[in-house]
Write an enzyme that holds these catalytic residues in place. Structure first.
Site, short mmCIF file in Angstrom:
data_model
loop_
_atom_site.label_atom_id
_atom_site.label_comp_id
_atom_site.label_asym_id
_atom_site.label_seq_id
_atom_site.Cartn_x
_atom_site.Cartn_y
_atom_site.Cartn_z
N TYR A 1 48.69 66.33 21.05
CA TYR A 1 49.32 66.66 19.77
C TYR A 1 49.44 65.39 18.93
CZ TYR A 1 52.45 68.76 16.35
OH TYR A 1 52.99 69.22 15.19
N GLN B 1 54.12 76.32 17.12
CA GLN B 1 53.01 77.25 17.31
C GLN B 1 51.80 76.59 17.95
OE1 GLN B 1 54.43 76.39 14.43
NE2 GLN B 1 52.94 76.11 12.78
N ASN C 1 57.97 66.40 16.01
CA ASN C 1 59.32 66.57 15.49
C ASN C 1 60.16 67.41 16.45
OD1 ASN C 1 58.56 69.27 15.12
ND2 ASN C 1 58.22 69.03 12.92
N GLN D 1 61.08 49.03 12.38
CA GLN D 1 61.52 50.18 13.16
C GLN D 1 62.20 51.20 12.25
OE1 GLN D 1 60.94 50.81 16.45
NE2 GLN D 1 61.72 52.82 15.93
N HIS E 1 60.17 53.94 10.14
CA HIS E 1 59.52 55.08 10.77
C HIS E 1 60.09 56.40 10.27
CE1 HIS E 1 56.64 53.80 13.79
NE2 HIS E 1 57.46 52.85 14.21
N GLU F 1 63.13 52.33 23.96
CA GLU F 1 61.70 52.64 23.90
C GLU F 1 60.89 51.35 23.76
OE1 GLU F 1 58.69 55.29 21.09
OE2 GLU F 1 60.62 54.58 20.30
N HIS F 2 61.22 50.55 22.75
CA HIS F 2 60.57 49.24 22.54
C HIS F 2 61.60 48.15 22.76
CE1 HIS F 2 58.52 52.10 19.71
NE2 HIS F 2 57.44 51.59 20.29
N ASP G 1 52.17 49.40 18.46
CA ASP G 1 52.00 50.66 17.75
C ASP G 1 50.54 50.97 17.48
OD1 ASP G 1 54.69 51.28 17.64
OD2 ASP G 1 54.99 50.49 15.62
N GLU H 1 64.62 75.32 62.19
CA GLU H 1 64.71 75.90 60.84
C GLU H 1 64.48 77.40 60.83
OE1 GLU H 1 62.56 73.63 57.95
OE2 GLU H 1 63.48 71.73 58.57
N HIS I 1 55.79 79.77 61.89
CA HIS I 1 55.37 78.37 61.86
C HIS I 1 55.15 77.86 63.29
CE1 HIS I 1 56.69 78.49 57.72
NE2 HIS I 1 56.42 77.20 57.53
#
Length: 423
Positions: free
Chosen positions: A119, A182, A205, A250, A253, A318-319, A352, A406, A411
């Site tokens: 994506y 979708q 998003n 930053q 963004h 993250e960074h 980036d 068990e 088994h």
């Protein structure tokens, strides 16, 4: 530790309305397939189309809409990302070894998923770098069928040509003009014209993130990403102008982006804020920067470098930038981050776009237990065991004991019958 500025609001929250909206979109795509995608294209992207599939002719036309310098820049970045991803792939080895028990071999194989969906968001500006990060890495991992999608970009009626060119250079096998929840649903469940994938990767998003959350289990995902983050650890050796522009980089963004400065020197902090006041007026993203910094920016004055390191590890950004004296020693003590940028000349912008390591990274503190997209994201590691008669005899008794403990008689007997056959 003194807190000189705190974030004023949370950058991401789920709510019932979002959950139900996404649920309805996914159900519609599952039920109506291509028809739902075409209707959503008209509703959200104002596109009148017959299919979301991008044709080779559309890809060829995209090259004619992009200048040669942009094409060469995309190729350079693709080469950097591919080089790093291929070196990562070389680290991942199949394993087949004799067990401690005679007659038994054990191991694993590195097997790429058959088909993945990448994506690519369409924000205020085109994001060809995100196309490269997903598709190039998937190809380096050995995925045979790599699909890519991105929403229509305003003014073009289809995917932005720079993004289409990046998808092609990266090696996408199929490209679709679709976005939002979708698109995630189409990749997860398939439609009349889209074959379902095994794994979905890439940022998006809140609708995309929520959709990935809801389809998880029916399909694999990379992570659930929140707004982008940077944390800069600095001391008196840092250049305030570098600190200021990196914080602004930053902030630009997104209004929800989070920029954090942790510094051991008050004078450096004060000078950084002065530089920020000047630099922000030079940017055409000034409004976004101001909103992001006001709502989400934070400044900490640490009493020592160790305190700064401890806070960085606690936040797990993250960074993570290190702009200090002895930066490699400081970096060595960092344990929780998505991607690390070490030195006064290592801004996040390199990561980036072109340095090579992936920019799809963990956010919201998830770097404490997870990592960004890499070749391993697209590879599963199934295990195996080869057992001959001697191995069967050597493993039989402890296995039957466990089966009895068990309460699993079948088994036990699956082993017992084989042992008896050998007598």
């Amino acid at each position: 530790m003194k807190i000189l500025k705190q974030a004023e609001k949370k950058t991401y929250q789920r709510d019932a309305a979002l959950t139900h909206t996404v649920m309805d979109i996914i159900e519609n795509v599952q039920t109506n397939g291509d028809k739902a995608l075409i209707e959503y294209a008209a509703k959200f992207d104002h596109m009148d189309i017959d299919t979301v599939r991008i044709s080779p002719e559309q890809v060829k036309a995209a090259y004619e809409q992009v200048d040669e310098e942009t094409i060469e820049t995309i190729r350079f970045a693709a080469g950097q990302i591919r080089f790093f991803a291929e070196k990562q792939r070389e680290c991942l080895k199949d394993l087949n070894i004799p067990s401690r028990v005679e007659g038994v071999e054990i191991g694993h194989r590195m097997i790429p998923v058959d088909r993945c969906g990448c994506y690519v968001p369409a924000g205020r500006h085109p994001l060809p770098s995100s196309a490269l990060m997903g598709i190039v890495t998937a190809k380096a991992a050995g995925v045979q069928e790599v699909c890519a999608c991105s929403p229509a970009y305003a003014g073009y009626g289809t995917i932005h040509p720079a993004v289409l060119v990046a998808m092609d250079i990266a090696g996408a096998d199929e490209i679709y003009c679709m976005g939002g929840a979708q698109a995630v649903a189409a990749f997860a469940y398939g439609t009349q014209s889209i074959k379902k994938v095994d794994l979905i990767v890439g940022p998006g998003n809140k609708f995309v993130t929520e959709a990935k959350r809801q389809v998880l289990g029916d399909v694999g995902i990379d992570s659930l990403a929140g707004p982008s983050e940077v944390l800069i650890v600095a001391d008196h050796t840092a250049d305030p102008e570098f600190l200021a522009i990196d914080l602004l980089a930053q902030a630009e963004h997104d209004p929800n982006s989070k920029a954090i400065l942790v510094c051991t020197d008050r004078a450096t902090i004060d000078e950084t804020m002065k530089k920020m006041d000047r630099l922000i007026t030079t940017l055409n993203t000034e409004d976004v920067c101001r909103q992001s910094w006001k709502d989400n920016g934070a400044i900490y004055l640490a009493d020592s470098m160790q305190e700064a390191i401890d806070l960085a590890n606690e936040i797990a950004p993250e960074h993570l930038e290190i702009e200090t004296d002895n930066e490699r020693e400081v970096a060595q003590q960092m344990r929780h981050y998505g991607s690390l940028f070490v030195g006064h000349y290592a801004p996040v912008a390199f990561g980036d776009f072109v340095s090579g390591p992936n920019h799809t990274l963990p956010t919201m503190g998830t770097a404490r237990y997870s990592n960004g997209v890499w070749v391993g994201t697209f590879i599963k590691t199934p295990f195996h065991q080869f057992v001959n008669k001697q191995g069967c005899l050597n493993l039989a008794q402890p296995t039957m004991n466990f089966a009895n403990i068990e309460g699993l008689p079948a088994h036990r007997d699956s082993v017992r019958l084989r042992v008896e056959r050998m007598k």
